[in-house]
Scaffold this active site. Structure first.
Site, PDB file in Angstrom:
ATOM      1  N   HIS A  83       0.831  -1.207   0.000  1.00 24.18           N
ATOM      2  CA  HIS A  83       0.000   0.000   0.000  1.00 24.18           C
ATOM      3  C   HIS A  83       0.862   1.251   0.000  1.00 24.18           C
ATOM      4  CE1 HIS A  83      -2.745  -3.065   1.695  1.00 24.18           C
ATOM      5  NE2 HIS A  83      -3.675  -2.393   1.049  1.00 24.18           N
ATOM      6  N   TYR A  85       0.278   3.882   1.666  1.00 24.33           N
ATOM      7  CA  TYR A  85       0.423   4.419   3.034  1.00 24.33           C
ATOM      8  C   TYR A  85       1.525   3.720   3.819  1.00 24.33           C
ATOM      9  CZ  TYR A  85      -2.632   0.474   4.336  1.00 24.33           C
ATOM     10  OH  TYR A  85      -3.180  -0.764   4.486  1.00 24.33           O
ATOM     11  N   GLU A  86       2.018   2.588   3.332  1.00 23.59           N
ATOM     12  CA  GLU A  86       3.126   1.920   4.020  1.00 23.59           C
ATOM     13  C   GLU A  86       4.460   2.593   3.712  1.00 23.59           C
ATOM     14  OE1 GLU A  86       2.459  -2.675   4.194  1.00 23.59           O
ATOM     15  OE2 GLU A  86       1.521  -1.937   2.356  1.00 23.59           O
ATOM     16  N   MET A 211      -8.083   2.957   0.001  1.00 19.32           N
ATOM     17  CA  MET A 211      -6.667   3.343   0.061  1.00 19.32           C
ATOM     18  C   MET A 211      -5.784   2.516  -0.870  1.00 19.32           C
ATOM     19  SD  MET A 211      -6.386   3.496   4.211  1.00 19.32           S
ATOM     20  CE  MET A 211      -7.766   4.053   5.231  1.00 19.32           C
ATOM     21  N   SER A 212      -6.354   1.947  -1.918  1.00 15.98           N
ATOM     22  CA  SER A 212      -5.541   1.076  -2.790  1.00 15.98           C
ATOM     23  C   SER A 212      -6.079   1.106  -4.214  1.00 15.98           C
ATOM     24  CB  SER A 212      -5.572  -0.362  -2.253  1.00 15.98           C
ATOM     25  OG  SER A 212      -6.877  -0.899  -2.365  1.00 15.98           O
ATOM     26  N   ASN A 235     -17.843  -1.000   5.410  1.00 13.58           N
ATOM     27  CA  ASN A 235     -18.429  -0.043   6.371  1.00 13.58           C
ATOM     28  C   ASN A 235     -18.961   1.129   5.570  1.00 13.58           C
ATOM     29  OD1 ASN A 235     -15.291   0.265   6.110  1.00 13.58           O
ATOM     30  ND2 ASN A 235     -16.086   2.338   6.481  1.00 13.58           N
TER      31      ASN A 235
HETATM   32  N1  HPA Z   1     -12.120   4.381   3.980  1.00 15.52           N
HETATM   33  C1  HPA Z   1     -10.983   4.039   3.347  1.00 15.52           C
HETATM   34  N2  HPA Z   1     -10.594   2.789   3.202  1.00 15.52           N
HETATM   35  C2  HPA Z   1     -11.377   1.828   3.710  1.00 15.52           C
HETATM   36  C3  HPA Z   1     -12.570   2.116   4.370  1.00 15.52           C
HETATM   37  C4  HPA Z   1     -12.959   3.470   4.513  1.00 15.52           C
HETATM   38  O1  HPA Z   1     -14.014   3.810   5.090  1.00 15.52           O
HETATM   39  N3  HPA Z   1     -13.104   0.909   4.743  1.00 15.52           N
HETATM   40  C5  HPA Z   1     -12.260  -0.040   4.310  1.00 15.52           C
HETATM   41  N4  HPA Z   1     -11.218   0.499   3.681  1.00 15.52           N
END
Ligand code: HPA
Length: 272
Positions: A83, A85-86, A211-212, A235
Site C-alpha cells: 500500500h 500508506y506503508e 486506500m488502494s 463499512n
Molecule cells: N475508507 C478508506 N478505506 C477503507 C474504508 C474506509 O471507510 N473501509 C475499508 N477500507
C-alpha cells in the site's frame, strides 16, 4: 538495473521457475486474501526469491506470486498487497503487476475493502468499480515512460473495461449475487477519511472510498491489460452513520460476506 531491466529479468525468472502460463491475475484486498489458498496445485514464489526484485523495500512483506488453477483457468494471485500508506512509492508497489504483464497476463482482477459513500449502499454490499478518481496526489506512471509497456499519455476512458462489466453484471444476476456498481475514490490513508472529505467525495461523484487499487489499475491499463475492480463495502464511510470507524469492523464485514465474495470471484473468472 533500470526498472525495465528489473521487470524483464523478474518475468524471465518466473517463466523458468514455473510452467504455469496464466492470462488472468488477482489482487486480493483486506480480509479477502484467502482466495489464493483455494487455487488448485498452487506454486508459491516469494518476491524475496526473485533476483533483483527490490528486496529492501518489498521483501519484508511476505509478498508472493501464487500460481494455480481455478474455475478451469490458469490464474496467478498476488499475495501481500503493498500500500502507498506503508511508504512504498506507487512505482514500487505496482512492480508485480508489470512483471505479470511481461509474463503475458492480459486481465487483472483487483479487489479491496472500501467505505460506502453512496447512501443507497449498505455495509457488506459488493460494488463493481466502473471508474475511479485518483485523489492520492501521486501516480505510478510518473517517471521515464516504459515504452515497451505503453504510451506516455495513456487513454484511461475505459480502464475498468465496460465489456467485461456487462458480462460480470449479467453473470452475477444469473447467479443471484447482488452487485452494485460505482466510482472508487482513492485517498492515501492510513487514517480513515474525515466526514468532510466523505461529503466532498460524494459531491465529486464517488460511491466508495479506499486506500488502494488505483495505482495497480493505472499500471495495468498502461500495459494494455483489461482491468476489473470489486470493492467490498465493509463499512459506511466516516460521518454517514453515527459511530466511529474501526479496522476490526472492516475485517468482520469482509469475513461475513466471504462466501458471497468468493462466489463473485468464481463468477468473474468464468465469464471474463
Ligand atoms: N475508507 C478508506 N478505506 C477503507 C474504508 C474506509 O471507510 N473501509 C475499508 N477500507
Amino acid at each position: 538495473m533500470t526498472l525495465q531491466e528489473t521487470i524483464t529479468a523478474s518475468a524471465e525468472y518466473l517463466r523458468t521457475h514455473v510452467t504455469n502460463r496464466p492470462t488472468v491475475a488477482l489482487v486480493l484486498g483486506s480480509g479477502l486474501g484467502d482466495f489464493a489458498d483455494t487455487l488448485e496445485n498452487p506454486v508459491r514464489i516469494p518476491y524475496k526469491d526473485i533476483p533483483n526484485f527490490p528486496q529492501t523495500t518489498v521483501a519484508g512483506h511476505n509478498g508472493a506470486f501464487v500460481f494455480g488453477r481455478r474455475c478451469g483457468r490458469e490464474v496467478v494471485a498476488l499475495q501481500g498487497r503493498l500500500h502507498y500508506y506503508e511508504g512504498y512509492s506507487q512505482q514500487t508497489l505496482t512492480l508485480p503487476v508489470r512483471v505479470l504483464a511481461a509474463m503475458g497476463v492480459k486481465q487483472l482482477v483487483l479487489t479491496n475493502a472500501a467505505g460506502g459513500v453512496n447512501t443507497s449502499f449498505s455495509q457488506g454490499c459488493l460494488m463493481l468499480i466502473s471508474d475511479h478518481i485518483n485523489y492520492s496526489g501521486q501516480n505510478p506512471l510518473i517517471g521515464p515512460n516504459l515504452d515497451a509497456f505503453g504510451p506516455r499519455f495513456p487513454d484511461v476512458s475505459d480502464l475498468y473495461t465496460a465489456e467485461l462489466r456487462t458480462k460480470i453484471k449479467a453473470a452475477a444476476a444469473a447467479a443471484g449475487i447482488p452487485l452494485e456498481e460505482g466510482v472508487y475514490m482513492m485517498f492515501t490513508g492510513p487514517n480513515y477519511e474525515t466526514p468532510a472529505e466523505v461529503r466532498m467525495a460524494r459531491i465529486v461523484g464517488a460511491d466508495a472510498v479506499g486506500m488502494s487499487t488505483v495505482p495497480e489499475a493505472l499500471v495495468a491499463g498502461h500495459c494494455g491489460m483489461q482491468v476489473v475492480g470489486v470493492s467490498c463495502i465493509t463499512n459506511m464511510a466516516a460521518g454517514v452513520l453515527p459511530g466511529k470507524l474501526d479496522h476490526s469492523e472492516v475485517v468482520e464485514t469482509a469475513n461475513r460476506v466471504h462466501a458471497t465474495f468468493q462466489s463473485l470471484l468464481e463468477t468473474i473468472l468464468q465469464v471474463i
